[in-house]
Design an enzyme around this catalytic site. Sequence first.
Site, short mmCIF file in Angstrom:
data_model
loop_
_atom_site.label_atom_id
_atom_site.label_comp_id
_atom_site.label_asym_id
_atom_site.label_seq_id
_atom_site.Cartn_x
_atom_site.Cartn_y
_atom_site.Cartn_z
N TYR A 69 1.01 -1.24 -0.13
CA TYR A 69 -0.09 0.31 -0.22
C TYR A 69 1.26 1.14 0.20
O TYR A 69 0.32 2.09 -0.74
CB TYR A 69 -1.04 0.21 1.57
CG TYR A 69 -1.55 1.26 1.36
CD1 TYR A 69 -2.85 0.80 0.74
CD2 TYR A 69 -2.00 2.11 2.08
CE1 TYR A 69 -4.24 1.74 0.46
CE2 TYR A 69 -2.39 3.56 1.28
CZ TYR A 69 -4.34 3.19 0.74
OH TYR A 69 -4.37 4.17 1.05
N PHE A 121 -6.48 21.56 -24.02
CA PHE A 121 -6.79 19.78 -24.14
C PHE A 121 -8.34 20.19 -23.26
O PHE A 121 -8.75 21.40 -22.53
CB PHE A 121 -6.65 18.99 -23.70
CG PHE A 121 -6.97 17.50 -24.15
CD1 PHE A 121 -7.45 17.32 -25.81
CD2 PHE A 121 -7.67 17.09 -23.23
CE1 PHE A 121 -8.44 16.04 -26.07
CE2 PHE A 121 -8.37 15.78 -23.47
CZ PHE A 121 -8.69 15.18 -24.96
N ASP A 122 -9.47 19.37 -24.13
CA ASP A 122 -10.74 19.66 -23.28
C ASP A 122 -11.20 19.53 -21.98
O ASP A 122 -11.56 20.10 -21.09
CB ASP A 122 -11.99 19.38 -24.23
CG ASP A 122 -12.15 17.91 -24.88
OD1 ASP A 122 -10.65 18.15 -25.44
OD2 ASP A 122 -12.55 17.35 -25.50
N ASP A 212 2.23 20.48 -20.52
CA ASP A 212 0.65 18.57 -19.93
C ASP A 212 1.92 18.03 -21.70
O ASP A 212 1.10 18.16 -22.89
CB ASP A 212 -0.45 19.59 -21.31
CG ASP A 212 -2.20 18.41 -21.21
OD1 ASP A 212 -1.16 17.05 -21.49
OD2 ASP A 212 -2.83 18.54 -21.54
N ALA A 214 1.94 15.08 -22.50
CA ALA A 214 1.28 13.70 -23.05
C ALA A 214 1.76 12.84 -23.98
O ALA A 214 1.52 11.12 -24.09
CB ALA A 214 -0.50 13.63 -23.36
N LYS A 255 -1.02 7.93 -23.57
CA LYS A 255 -0.47 7.80 -24.32
C LYS A 255 0.73 7.62 -25.06
O LYS A 255 1.46 6.48 -25.08
CB LYS A 255 -0.55 9.71 -24.99
CG LYS A 255 -1.92 10.61 -25.06
CD LYS A 255 -3.13 9.94 -24.40
CE LYS A 255 -4.18 10.73 -24.64
NZ LYS A 255 -5.15 10.54 -23.39
N HIS A 447 -21.32 15.34 -27.39
CA HIS A 447 -20.91 14.38 -28.87
C HIS A 447 -20.53 12.98 -27.71
O HIS A 447 -20.51 12.62 -28.55
CB HIS A 447 -19.52 14.83 -28.97
CG HIS A 447 -18.57 15.34 -27.86
ND1 HIS A 447 -18.96 16.24 -26.83
CD2 HIS A 447 -17.58 14.58 -27.54
CE1 HIS A 447 -17.31 16.30 -26.58
NE2 HIS A 447 -16.62 15.30 -26.68
N1 F0G Z 1 -4.52 16.47 -22.57
C1 F0G Z 1 -4.35 16.50 -23.61
C2 F0G Z 1 -3.40 16.62 -24.58
C3 F0G Z 1 -4.68 14.89 -23.67
O1 F0G Z 1 -4.72 14.36 -25.16
C4 F0G Z 1 -5.62 14.17 -23.10
C5 F0G Z 1 -6.62 12.92 -24.16
C6 F0G Z 1 -5.68 14.51 -21.34
C7 F0G Z 1 -4.89 15.33 -21.23
C8 F0G Z 1 -6.59 13.84 -20.72
O2 F0G Z 1 -5.73 12.47 -20.53
O3 F0G Z 1 -7.93 11.03 -20.45
O4 F0G Z 1 -5.76 10.54 -19.81
O5 F0G Z 1 -7.44 12.02 -18.85
N2 F0G Z 1 -6.64 12.83 -24.72
C9 F0G Z 1 -7.42 11.40 -25.27
C10 F0G Z 1 -7.38 11.47 -26.72
C11 F0G Z 1 -9.24 11.32 -24.16
O6 F0G Z 1 -8.11 11.06 -27.14
O7 F0G Z 1 -7.14 12.35 -27.28
P1 F0G Z 1 -6.94 11.25 -19.59
#
Ligand code: F0G
Length: 467
Positions: A69, A121-122, A212, A214, A255, A447
Site C-alpha cells: 500500500y 485540451f478539453d 501538459d 501527454a 499516450k 458528443h
Molecule cells: N491532455 C491531453 C493533451 C490529452 O490529449 C488528453 C487526453 C488529456 C490531457 C487527458 O488525459 O484521458 O488520461 O484523462 N486525450 C485523449 C484523446 C482522450 O483521445 O486525445 P486522460
Amino acid sequence: MIMEPYRIKVVEPLVFPTREERRRALREAGHNLFALRSDQITIDLLTDSGTSAMSAEQWASLMRGDETYAGARSFDRFRAVVAELTSYPHVIPAHQGRAAESVLFSALLEPGQITLSNTHFDTTRANVELAGCEARDLPCAEAADLASDYPFKGNIHLEHLREVLGGPDGPRVAAVIMTITNNASGGQPVSMRNLRGVKDLCNRYRVPFFLDAARFAENAWLVTQREAGYSQVPPHDVAAEAFSLADGAIASLKKDGIANIGGLLALRDDDLAARCRNVLITQEGFPTYGGLAGRDLEALAQGLVEVTEPRYLEARASATAHLAALAADAGIPTVRPTGCHAVYLDAGAFLPHIPAYRYPAHSLGCALYLEAGVRSVELGSLTFGRPDPAGGPDLPAPRELLRLALPRRVYTRSHLDFVGEALRAVARDAARLPGYRIVDAPAVLRHFSARLEPVALDSGRKEAIVA
Ligand code: F0G
C-alpha cells in the site's frame, strides 16, 4: 528503409462485420461512433489513449509489480524514471491525465484566476473551469491555416502571452500550460524556442509554467526533425530539456507512457507538491500509488524508457505520414504538416455541401465506418459547437476535423492501406454524403452520447431525413 523496430509475439483477431451489420450497428448506436461496441469495429482509430500495445518487457514487469500500500518498490522505479527524465524532485502518480489536472488545479487555483495555454485540451479546460477560473487559449497565428507547412503550429503566440501577462489581467494569471504536442490543434508540435520564450516571460512575470506532456516524446521527435540545432540530439535529451524549462508537468501516461492506464503530476515546488499530495489522498490514493496498481507503475516506468527510442519514434512518425499520404491520394485534405499521433481530415474543406450545423466531420466519420468498419473521432461542431442562445442553428466550431488516431505499435502498414482504400471509396461518393441532425443530446459533453439521424442535402440545401 524505415520499418517497425519490433516483431509481433501476441496477436488479437480483427472482426469483420458485414456491410449490413455495420449499417444496423450504426443505426442502433444512434449514429454515434462512441456508442459502438468493439466487436462491431474492424480498425479502431478513435484514440491513441490507453490503446497501445505493451512490449514483452512491459508484460514481464507486471509480475514485478509490488502491491504494497505505502512505499512500494514499483513506485521507486516509476519515480526514478520520471525524475531522471524531468529533473523534477516531486513525482506524484495519478490514475490518468485528467485526475492529475484536477489535483493540480485544486491545489493551485483560486476562483476568478486565469490559465493561459497554446490550447487547453478539453479536460484541462473543464478542470480549470470547475475550479471557477478562465482557461484562455493563445495559439500562434500560423495555427489558423490548416493547409500550410509551418513546422510548429502548436506554438503559443508569444506576443499575445506577453500582452496578457503585462496587461490588466496579468495579476489574475495563475499558470501558463503548454500542451505538447498540441492535440486540440491537429497534434502539432511546439518548438524548443517557443518553450524558452514562455519560460522567459513566466520568469519575468513570476507565473508558474507547466507542461501538459501527454505526448512529450512525439513532440521531442518532431523537434529533432524540424528545429535547427536539434537534428543530432537524442529525443530523450530534447524531452529532458523541455521539462527542464518548466516548473512542473501534468501528463496522461495513456499516450507516451505506452500503457493502458496512468497519469502523472511532477513538480519542482516543495510547498505546491505537499498541497497536491493532500488533495491526492482524498481523490486518488496514497502518494506512492495515486490510483494505480503497483504493476501499472512498473509498466509505465518501462514504457517511458521505450517511448524515446529513436527507431520507435521514426517508425511511428513514418506510419502517420503514410496514412496522411493515403488520405491525400484519396483527395481528402488533412491538417498539415502531419504530426505523430493522428491524421486530421479537414472535412470542412472536403464536404463543402454540408454546413457546420449538419456536422460534416461527423458525416465523414459515419461514412468511413459504414464503408469498412473504421472508427474515428469527430473534432468539429458536434464536439465543440455551442447552441445559439437566440435559438438559431448551432454556433460552429472554428474547424470541422475528423481525427484518425493511431494507437502505438498496434496496426501495421497493411492495416493503414486498408484504411486508405476505405478513404478512397468514401471520397468517390463524397458529394452524396448526408448531413446529420441531433435527435437527442445531453446539455454538456453532448458528443459522447447524442443520438443523431442523417439528413439528405440537395443542392438547394432543402433537407430530407434519410430512412
Ligand atoms: N491532455 C491531453 C493533451 C490529452 O490529449 C488528453 C487526453 C488529456 C490531457 C487527458 O488525459 O484521458 O488520461 O484523462 N486525450 C485523449 C484523446 C482522450 O483521445 O486525445 P486522460
